[in-house]
Write a protein that holds these residues in place. Structure first.
Motif, PDB file in Angstrom:
ATOM      1  N   GLY A 268      -7.083  -1.219 -18.705  1.00 31.60           N
ATOM      2  CA  GLY A 268      -6.996  -2.623 -18.288  1.00 31.60           C
ATOM      3  C   GLY A 268      -5.591  -3.201 -18.382  1.00 31.60           C
ATOM      4  O   GLY A 268      -5.414  -4.409 -18.399  1.00 31.60           O
ATOM      5  N   ARG A 269      -4.608  -2.314 -18.455  1.00 29.92           N
ATOM      6  CA  ARG A 269      -3.216  -2.811 -18.513  1.00 29.92           C
ATOM      7  C   ARG A 269      -2.517  -2.358 -17.226  1.00 29.92           C
ATOM      8  O   ARG A 269      -3.119  -2.382 -16.158  1.00 29.92           O
ATOM      9  N   VAL A 272      -3.944   0.026 -14.436  1.00 27.91           N
ATOM     10  CA  VAL A 272      -4.877  -0.385 -13.375  1.00 27.91           C
ATOM     11  C   VAL A 272      -4.223  -0.251 -11.997  1.00 27.91           C
ATOM     12  O   VAL A 272      -4.827   0.300 -11.079  1.00 27.91           O
ATOM     13  N   ASN A 273      -3.009  -0.755 -11.868  1.00 23.18           N
ATOM     14  CA  ASN A 273      -2.365  -0.759 -10.556  1.00 23.18           C
ATOM     15  C   ASN A 273      -1.265   0.281 -10.410  1.00 23.18           C
ATOM     16  O   ASN A 273      -0.539   0.267  -9.430  1.00 23.18           O
TER      17      ASN A 273
HETATM   18  C1  LIG Z   1      -3.842  -5.262 -10.228  1.00 28.93           C
HETATM   19  O1  LIG Z   1      -3.779  -5.727  -8.889  1.00 28.93           O
HETATM   20  C2  LIG Z   1      -4.774  -6.691  -8.592  1.00 28.93           C
HETATM   21  C3  LIG Z   1      -4.719  -6.963  -7.102  1.00 28.93           C
HETATM   22  O2  LIG Z   1      -3.385  -7.188  -6.682  1.00 28.93           O
HETATM   23  C4  LIG Z   1      -4.512  -7.943  -9.436  1.00 28.93           C
HETATM   24  O3  LIG Z   1      -5.499  -8.906  -9.169  1.00 28.93           O
HETATM   25  C5  LIG Z   1      -4.579  -7.542 -10.908  1.00 28.93           C
HETATM   26  O4  LIG Z   1      -4.226  -8.654 -11.701  1.00 28.93           O
HETATM   27  C6  LIG Z   1      -3.633  -6.409 -11.205  1.00 28.93           C
HETATM   28  N1  LIG Z   1      -3.885  -5.954 -12.570  1.00 28.93           N
HETATM   29  C7  LIG Z   1      -2.916  -5.698 -13.441  1.00 28.93           C
HETATM   30  C8  LIG Z   1      -3.356  -5.262 -14.787  1.00 28.93           C
HETATM   31  O5  LIG Z   1      -1.730  -5.805 -13.150  1.00 28.93           O
END
Ligand SMILES: *[C@@H]1O[C@H](CO)[C@@H](O)[C@H](O)[C@H]1NC(C)=O
Ligand SMILES: *[C@@H]1O[C@H](CO)[C@@H](O)[C@H](O)[C@H]1NC(C)=O
Ligand SMILES: *[C@@H]1O[C@H](CO)[C@@H](O)[C@H](O)[C@H]1NC(C)=O
Length: 284
Positions: A268-269, A272-273
Motif C-alpha cells: 500500500g505504499r 502500488v504504482n
Molecule cells: C497510485 O495511482 C493511483 C491512480 O493514479 C492513485 O489514485 C493512488 O493514490 C496511487 N497510490 C500510491 C500509493 O501512490
C-alpha cells in the motif's frame, strides 16, 4: 543391521520433511539481489565487468533506473518497505509497519539477508568492523528485529556457501550486501568489481546457485542529483538474447517485481504504482 536401517529410514523421513517446498513464481522461483555503493551511471557503464554482464545471453540492462534519495539508507529501506519511511539520513531508525518479509512469509517463501561481516545474533548496532546497519534495511524493521526467528534470517554472508551445499539450497529470496570495501563505499568501483567478478563467476558454475535464479545487480545511489544508476538482470528467467529495457524504474520496482512474481498483494505504499521489470522475463 535392522536397527541401523530403521534409523536410516527415520533419518530420511526427517530430512525430507524438513525440506521446504519451493513456491513457484510467474517468472522465476529464486531471486538474488546484490547491491553496490555510490556510483554514477556513466562510470558503471565504463566498467569492463559490468559491461560484460549486460552483453551476455539472458541479460537485461535496465538503463533508466534511478535511486530514490541521498544518502544511502533511504534507498535500502525502499527496496523492502516501498517508501523511505521518512528517513533522510544514515542514522539508526526503527521502522514499524508491514514490509516485504511479511508478504513473503505469508506465502511461505523462504528468505535470507546475507550481510558481509555481520556479527549475527540479531546485532542491532550501527557498525561492526566493515559491516554497517545503514546498508541492512532488515534490522531496521521492528517486526524483524523483535522476532528472533525472523532475525535469525539476517546472517553473516559467509553462510551462503553452506546454504548452497545444503538440502534446502539457496533461499527463494536472497539479499546480499557486501561490506564497506567490497561494495565500493570505501574503495571505489574497480575494487568492488575486482571482488565481485571472481566471487560471482565461481558460484554461477554451481547449479544450486544459478539454476532458475534471477540475479539483480544494482547500486544504492549515484553521486549526482539525477540519481541515475546502473542496474541489470541475468539468468535463465530472462528470455533468450541480450536486452536493454529503457523503462524508468526505481528501487520501488524491485518490490513490485517480487509482488507480481509471487502474487504477494501489496504494502500500500509506492509499490502500488511502481513498474515491475518483468518485460523480458519468462519462467524457464
Ligand atoms: C497510485 O495511482 C493511483 C491512480 O493514479 C492513485 O489514485 C493512488 O493514490 C496511487 N497510490 C500510491 C500509493 O501512490
Ligand atoms: C534445474 O532445475 C530444474 C527444475 O527445477 C531441474 O529439472 C533441473 O534438473 C535442474 N538442472 C540442474 C543442472 O540442476
Ligand atoms: C541463449 O540462451 C537460450 C536459453 O535461454 C538458448 O536457447 C540460446 O541458444 C542462447 N543463445 C545464444 C546466442 O547462446
Amino acid at each position: 543391521m535392522i536397527k541401523l536401517s530403521a534409523l536410516a529410514i527415520i533419518f530420511l523421513v526427517l530430512v525430507s520433511t524438513a525440506t521446504t517446498a519451493i513456491v513457484p513464481g510467474t517468472y522465476f522461483d529464486r531471486f538474488f539481489f546484490i547491491i553496490f555503493e555510490n556510483t554514477n551511471f556513466d562510470a558503471a557503464t565504463q566498467n569492463s565487468y559490468l559491461k560484460s554482464l549486460i552483453s551476455r545471453n539472458n541479460s537485461v540492462f535496465l538503463s533508466s533506473y534511478s535511486g530514490i534519495a541521498h544518502p544511502s539508507q533511504p534507498n535500502y529501506i525502499s527496496t523492502i518497505y516501498g517508501s523511505t519511511a521518512g528517513i533522510t539520513d544514515d542514522g539508526v531508525h526503527d521502522v514499524d509497519g508491514n514490509n516485504l518479509i511479511d508478504l513473503l512469509e505469508a506465502k511461505g517463501i523462504s528468505w535470507k539477508a546475507y550481510m558481509q561481516d555481520y556479527p549475527g545474533n540479531c546485532f542491532t548496532g550501527a557498525k561492526s568492523g566493515l559491516y554497517v546497519r545503514k546498508h541492512n534495511p532488515f534490522i531496521s524493521m521492528t517486526d524483524i528485529s523483535s522476532n528472533s526467528a525472523r532475525c535469525a534470517n539476517i546472517v553473516n554472508a559467509d553462510g551462503i556457501d553452506t546454504d548452497l551445499a545444503s538440502q534446502e539450497g539457496l533461499p527463494q529470496f536472497s539479499y546480499y550486501v557486501p561490506n564497506l570495501q567490497n561494495d565500493g563505499h570505501d574503495t571505489g568501483l574497480d575494487f568492488a568489481m575486482n571482488w565481485f567478478q571472481p566471487w560471482f563467476e565461481e558460484r554461477l558454475k554451481n547449479p544450486n546457485f544459478a539454476n532458475g535464479t534471477l540475479f539483480f545487480i544494482t547500486f544504492d545511489e549515484d553521486e549526482t542529483l539525477s540519481n541515475h544508476i546502473f542496474s541489470s538482470l541475468l539468468g535463465t528467467p530472462v528470455t533468450s538474447g541480450t536486452h536493454e529495457d529503457t523503462t524508468q524504474y526505481t528501487h520501488n520496482s524491485v518490490l513490485k517485481t517480487l509482488i507480481d512474481n509471487w502474487n504477494l498483494g501489496s504494502l500500500g505504499r509506492n509499490d502500488v504504482n511502481a513498474t515491475a521489470f518483468t518485460q523480458f522475463l519468462q519462467h524457464p
